[in-house]
Design an enzyme around this catalytic site. Structure first.
Site, PDB file in Angstrom:
ATOM      1  CG  MET A  17      -1.855  -0.830   1.222  1.00  0.00           C
ATOM      2  SD  MET A  17      -3.267  -0.712   2.181  1.00  0.00           S
ATOM      3  CE  MET A  17      -2.612  -0.803   3.671  1.00  0.00           C
TER       4      MET A  17
ATOM      5  CG  LEU B  76       7.103   1.558  -0.946  1.00  0.00           C
ATOM      6  CD1 LEU B  76       8.197   1.188  -2.260  1.00  0.00           C
ATOM      7  CD2 LEU B  76       6.181   0.327  -0.781  1.00  0.00           C
TER       8      LEU B  76
ATOM      9  CG  HIS C 130       7.159  -2.112   2.172  1.00  0.00           C
ATOM     10  ND1 HIS C 130       7.185  -0.991   3.079  1.00  0.00           N
ATOM     11  CD2 HIS C 130       6.213  -2.746   1.813  1.00  0.00           C
ATOM     12  CE1 HIS C 130       5.675  -0.583   3.228  1.00  0.00           C
ATOM     13  NE2 HIS C 130       4.924  -1.510   2.826  1.00  0.00           N
TER      14      HIS C 130
ATOM     15  NE  ARG D 102       7.323 -15.718   8.908  1.00  0.00           N
ATOM     16  CZ  ARG D 102       7.666 -16.909   9.040  1.00  0.00           C
ATOM     17  NH1 ARG D 102       7.819 -18.155   7.970  1.00  0.00           N
ATOM     18  NH2 ARG D 102       7.429 -17.879  10.119  1.00  0.00           N
ATOM     19  CE  LYS D 103       4.188  -4.146   9.828  1.00  0.00           C
ATOM     20  NZ  LYS D 103       2.974  -4.258  10.945  1.00  0.00           N
ATOM     21  CG  ASP D 104       0.656  -7.690   8.076  1.00  0.00           C
ATOM     22  OD1 ASP D 104      -0.326  -6.300   8.157  1.00  0.00           O
ATOM     23  OD2 ASP D 104       1.519  -6.448   6.856  1.00  0.00           O
TER      24      ASP D 104
ATOM     25  CD  GLN E 100      -2.004  -9.093   4.517  1.00  0.00           C
ATOM     26  OE1 GLN E 100      -2.599  -7.979   4.516  1.00  0.00           O
ATOM     27  NE2 GLN E 100      -0.761  -8.473   4.283  1.00  0.00           N
TER      28      GLN E 100
ATOM     29  NE  ARG F  43      -1.769   1.179  10.346  1.00  0.00           N
ATOM     30  CZ  ARG F  43      -1.979   0.259   9.779  1.00  0.00           C
ATOM     31  NH1 ARG F  43      -1.901  -0.972   8.963  1.00  0.00           N
ATOM     32  NH2 ARG F  43      -4.023   0.085   8.443  1.00  0.00           N
TER      33      ARG F  43
HETATM   34  O1  PAF Z   1      -0.243  -5.844   3.196  1.00  0.00           O
HETATM   35  C1  PAF Z   1      -0.395  -5.067   2.326  1.00  0.00           C
HETATM   36  O2  PAF Z   1       0.054  -4.022   2.538  1.00  0.00           O
HETATM   37  C2  PAF Z   1      -2.013  -5.234   2.007  1.00  0.00           C
HETATM   38  O3  PAF Z   1      -2.808  -5.627   3.270  1.00  0.00           O
HETATM   39  C3  PAF Z   1      -1.697  -5.861   1.134  1.00  0.00           C
HETATM   40  C4  PAF Z   1      -1.593  -7.383   1.023  1.00  0.00           C
HETATM   41  C5  PAF Z   1      -0.312  -4.624  -0.434  1.00  0.00           C
HETATM   42  C6  PAF Z   1      -3.746  -5.541  -0.133  1.00  0.00           C
HETATM   43  O4  PAF Z   1      -4.389  -4.229   0.163  1.00  0.00           O
END
Ligand code: PAF
Length: 294
Positions: free
Chosen positions: A39, A42, A46, A157-159, A162, A196
């Protein structure tokens, strides 16, 4: 090509059809395609994913789209950092080939009415505290995978949840994408990198380290043989609770299903946390028994 431009060495694409064409052309030339969905805003976390994509692919694509579907009505969609010029400069410096930066209307044109929902692993934790969030994530990621096609996609893998939700979706729908989960990138003091973090002032940044202290305390006890989920959660809570304004969840879970343990934890368990300092919500995790202590 229409609706695409070149910034530095990076080709910037705004139209979904152009992304699809670029990936097709690359594959026709025998190139492997790697994609890093983001998103924007960066940071080195990332960029580590970009480096991983570069190791595995010939054409490296970064997608940058602040996806409205994954933000709840009271969440930070409008204040989420949007830093496209800086992001493009970083992508260029890191050797990214293509940045896909669509407008909202290109991704969700008039009449858009589909949702991709993954049951089970999306339901606890973030699923409870951010209802609809994962539906937004899986919908946009399914669209991106549909556009990019056969490729390797790298996620952080922080998320953690997800990552597991996207893994489930990709398997269930037979999407032609190989997934790679990249370890969490941390500051020298252990704080996980996050877009964030930039919301935190200096004293909040210091308090945020409570999460790292909590993960370390639980990891030390796990390493010494503790397997009682409540005991491990209590140890982490003792560090996190006093430093954060509130905790959404702090839980030891099965590392694949994210379900609670029925009794003692096994040899691998993920400690997941989401907690708030002021308006800033941070998440982090550690797979005990697998990952090094941060
Ligand atoms: O992890 C993120 O930045 C978002 O959830 C993603 C995978 C790009 C989907 O919008």
């Amino acid at each position: 090509m229409a609706d695409a431009e070149v910034r530095g060495d990076v080709r910037v694409i705004h139209e979904p059809a152009d992304l699809r064409a670029a990936c097709r052309e690359a594959r026709a030339r025998g190139l492997r395609v790697g994609v890093v969905p983001t998103m924007g805003a960066l940071h080195e976390g990332h960029l580590a994913l970009v480096d991983e994509a570069r190791r595995r692919a010939d054409l490296v694509i970064v997608t940058i789209f602040v996806n409205p579907l994954q933000f709840g009505p009271n969440e930070d969609f409008s204040r989420y950092p949007r830093t496209l010029p800086e992001d493009l400069a970083q992508c260029s410096a890191r050797g990214v080939d293509v940045v896909f930066a669509p407008e909202r209307a290109a991704m969700y044109p008039e009449g858009f009415s589909s949702t991709v929902r993954v049951a089970g692993v999306s339901e606890p934790l973030e699923g409870v505290h951010r209802p609809g969030h994962f539906d937004g994530v899986t919908t946009v990621v399914a669209k991106l995978f549909g556009l990019v096609g056969e490729s390797t996609a790298i996620f952080g893998r922080k998320d953690y949840q997800q990552w597991k939700v996207i893994t489930r979706m990709t398997r269930d729908l037979d999407l032609p994408v190989d997934l790679v989960g990249h370890r969490t990138i941390r500051e020298p003091d252990g704080l996980a990198l996050s877009s964030r973090n930039r919301y935190l002032d200096a004293s909040e940044r210091q308090r945020a380290l409570g999460i790292v202290l909590g993960l370390r305390a639980a990891a030390a006890a796990f390493g010494a043989g503790e397997r009682d989920p409540s005991a491990l959660e209590r140890l982490a809570h003792a560090e996190i609770g006093p430093r954060f304004d509130s905790i959404d969840y702090l839980a030891l879970r099965h590392p694949e299903t994210l379900a609670p343990f029925d009794g003692q934890a096994r040899d691998r368990a993920v400690l997941v946390v989401a907690a708030r300092i002021g308006k800033t919500r941070l998440i982090d995790n550690l797979v005990l028994g697998e990952e090094p202590v941060p």
